[in-house]
Design a protein around this motif. Structure first.
Motif, PDB file in Angstrom:
ATOM      1  N   GLN A  62      60.637  81.859  41.475  1.00 44.11           N
ATOM      2  CA  GLN A  62      61.336  82.180  40.209  1.00 44.11           C
ATOM      3  C   GLN A  62      62.224  83.524  40.067  1.00 44.11           C
ATOM      4  O   GLN A  62      62.132  84.414  40.904  1.00 44.11           O
ATOM      5  N   LYS A  68      57.218  83.224  31.499  1.00 45.45           N
ATOM      6  CA  LYS A  68      56.495  82.458  30.571  1.00 45.45           C
ATOM      7  C   LYS A  68      55.024  82.823  30.254  1.00 45.45           C
ATOM      8  O   LYS A  68      54.122  82.328  30.787  1.00 45.45           O
ATOM      9  N   VAL A  98      64.487  86.198  27.891  1.00 54.35           N
ATOM     10  CA  VAL A  98      65.718  86.352  28.708  1.00 54.35           C
ATOM     11  C   VAL A  98      66.183  84.900  28.549  1.00 54.35           C
ATOM     12  O   VAL A  98      65.564  83.728  28.575  1.00 54.35           O
ATOM     13  N   VAL A  99      67.532  85.108  28.232  1.00 49.37           N
ATOM     14  CA  VAL A  99      68.371  83.654  27.727  1.00 49.37           C
ATOM     15  C   VAL A  99      68.972  83.052  28.870  1.00 49.37           C
ATOM     16  O   VAL A  99      69.497  81.959  28.620  1.00 49.37           O
ATOM     17  N   GLY A 100      69.229  83.540  30.004  1.00 45.73           N
ATOM     18  CA  GLY A 100      69.731  82.661  31.248  1.00 45.73           C
ATOM     19  C   GLY A 100      71.093  83.248  31.382  1.00 45.73           C
ATOM     20  O   GLY A 100      71.980  82.439  31.814  1.00 45.73           O
ATOM     21  N   THR A 106      62.739  85.148  37.736  1.00 44.03           N
ATOM     22  CA  THR A 106      62.350  86.344  37.209  1.00 44.03           C
ATOM     23  C   THR A 106      61.322  87.248  37.966  1.00 44.03           C
ATOM     24  O   THR A 106      61.447  88.629  38.030  1.00 44.03           O
ATOM     25  N   LEU A 148      64.417  77.995  39.973  1.00 44.85           N
ATOM     26  CA  LEU A 148      65.634  78.906  39.965  1.00 44.85           C
ATOM     27  C   LEU A 148      65.887  79.878  41.109  1.00 44.85           C
ATOM     28  O   LEU A 148      66.841  80.065  41.529  1.00 44.85           O
TER      29      LEU A 148
HETATM   30  C1  G1P Z   1      64.453  79.617  32.755  1.00 42.60           C
HETATM   31  C2  G1P Z   1      64.020  80.942  33.461  1.00 42.60           C
HETATM   32  C3  G1P Z   1      63.305  81.838  31.987  1.00 42.60           C
HETATM   33  C4  G1P Z   1      64.549  81.897  30.929  1.00 42.60           C
HETATM   34  C5  G1P Z   1      64.940  80.418  30.675  1.00 42.60           C
HETATM   35  C6  G1P Z   1      66.032  80.607  29.387  1.00 42.60           C
HETATM   36  O1  G1P Z   1      63.325  78.877  32.619  1.00 42.60           O
HETATM   37  O2  G1P Z   1      63.009  80.831  34.417  1.00 42.60           O
HETATM   38  O3  G1P Z   1      63.068  83.001  32.555  1.00 42.60           O
HETATM   39  O4  G1P Z   1      63.836  82.544  29.939  1.00 42.60           O
HETATM   40  O5  G1P Z   1      65.391  79.795  31.740  1.00 42.60           O
HETATM   41  O6  G1P Z   1      66.412  79.305  29.056  1.00 42.60           O
HETATM   42  P1  G1P Z   1      63.633  77.343  32.330  1.00 42.60           P
HETATM   43  O7  G1P Z   1      63.901  76.993  30.861  1.00 42.60           O
HETATM   44  O8  G1P Z   1      64.327  76.770  33.290  1.00 42.60           O
HETATM   45  O9  G1P Z   1      62.004  76.610  32.513  1.00 42.60           O
END
Ligand code: G1P
Length: 346
Positions: free
Chosen positions: A213, A172, A182-184, A215, A105
């Motif tokens: 990342q 994670k 964190v919801v995106g 994050t 991301l």
């Molecule tokens: C991404 C982000 C994560 C966030 C999440 C929300 O992870 O890296 O920090 O909490 O989206 O859906 P992914 O779900 O793409 O692995």
């Protein structure tokens, strides 16, 4: 006498320190959506229909409603289909950026850097349909991350806060020290600092779980003195897996005005039936979406999504997702079939 009319279109941008500030959203949608196979073999995840329109349609409509007037969409897997949908349906300025390698991301956001100015940006991940007061979130003097309290935060980025500000962000973690996921949805006040931090991560090849990342870059911003707050997002609808997709379909349908039923059809609300679908002698709903071009006959369909152009007849379907142009005949089962498949049960 000739008069001259000057028509001025006022876009919903803000004035800040005497300058007009535009609001740009960065929407990364390059992922393959593996948990939604077989549908995502042929349709990118964000084009899957939920409550009458593709996931990305719900996201774009909400962004525009909250004053976003420019967008960067980071595409990859089946990206051409996403580009086509956006260009056909939206008139705001949109730049498309291609992420050819799936390096994370943070990498996706870094690739968008030429579309980002000094004005604050909003980053929203493509599998997040939200109901939140974005204007409030974006009125902050600091960067703000959308969060939601969850029971098990291990599959998310996790925010630890002190005195109202984010002290630490961990992607994670195995042993989360907080339950704030964190919801995106990220409002970034100083996007150039974010880009510097992403550049540093990529230059020094700092990866977490194999990827660059976002994050980690946000943590680096905090380390460099940037202040970040959290914003509680109550309405956060995940579309990542069949069960959550059907759940999101159910929640979003509850806000839709009931359509009028064609003759011989019983609609049980909440329900969406596209005016371009053909439905005969059936009971549809509750919690069912019948997309444009679908044909349904002699069927009972509840808690299900019947995608564009699919044909369902002599069937009772529950908790099912039927892909575009798929054909189901004589089925009394729970199914999850991809596009252009054909099933007959006799
Ligand atoms: C991404 C982000 C994560 C966030 C999440 C929300 O992870 O890296 O920090 O909490 O989206 O859906 P992914 O779900 O793409 O692995």
């Amino acid at each position: 006498m000739l008069s001259t009319f000057v028509i001025v279109f006022l876009s919903p941008n803000r004035i800040h320190n005497g300058f007009i500030e535009r609001m740009r959203a960065i929407v990364p949608v390059a992922g393959v959506g593996s948990r939604l196979r077989p549908h995502t073999y042929t349709v990118p995840k964000v084009l899957i229909n939920v409550a009458g329109k593709p996931i990305i349609g719900h996201i774009m409509d909400r962004l525009i409603e909250h004053g976003v007037d420019e967008a960067t969409i980071v595409i990859g897997y089946l990206g051409e289909k996403i580009r086509e949908y956006i260009l056909q349906n939206y008139r705001i300025k949109v730049d498309f950026v291609e992420q050819e390698e799936r390096l994370g991301l943070g990498h996706a956001i870094f690739l968008s850097r030429h579309t980002i100015s000094r004005d604050p940006i909003l980053i929203i991940l493509g599998d997040t349909i939200f109901d939140a007061d974005l204007k409030k979130m974006m009125s902050s003097n600091h960067s703000v991350l959308g969060v939601h309290k969850v029971e098990d935060a291990r599959r998310f980025g996790v925010a630890e806060t002190t005195d109202g500000f984010i002290a630490r962000l961990v992607e994670k973690p195995e042993n989360p020290k907080s339950n704030l996921a964190v919801v995106g949805l990220y409002y970034i006040k100083q996007p150039q600092l974010l880009i510097d931090c992403l550049k540093e991560l990529i230059k020094t090849n700092v990866r977490t779980k194999g990827e660059f990342q976002l994050t980690d870059a946000l943590q680096m911003m905090i380390d460099r003195g940037d202040k970040m707050k959290t914003f509680d997002i109550q309405g956060w609808y995940d579309c990542g897996k069949p069960e959550t997709l059907l759940e999101t379909n159910r929640i979003l349908l509850a806000n839709i005005a009931p359509p009028s039923a064609p003759k011989g059809v019983l609609l049980q609300t909440p329900v969406f039936v596209s005016p371009e679908a053909v439905v005969k002698n059936s009971v549809i709903g509750p919690n069912a979406t019948i997309a444009a071009g679908a044909e349904v006959e002699n069927a009972i369909i509840r808690n299900s999504i019947i995608s564009e152009g699919a044909r369902v007849s002599d069937a009772l379907l529950e908790d099912s997702i039927v892909g575009s142009n798929a054909i189901v005949k004589g089925s009394y089962k729970r199914i999850n079939i991809g596009d252009s498949s054909e099933l007959e049960f006799y």
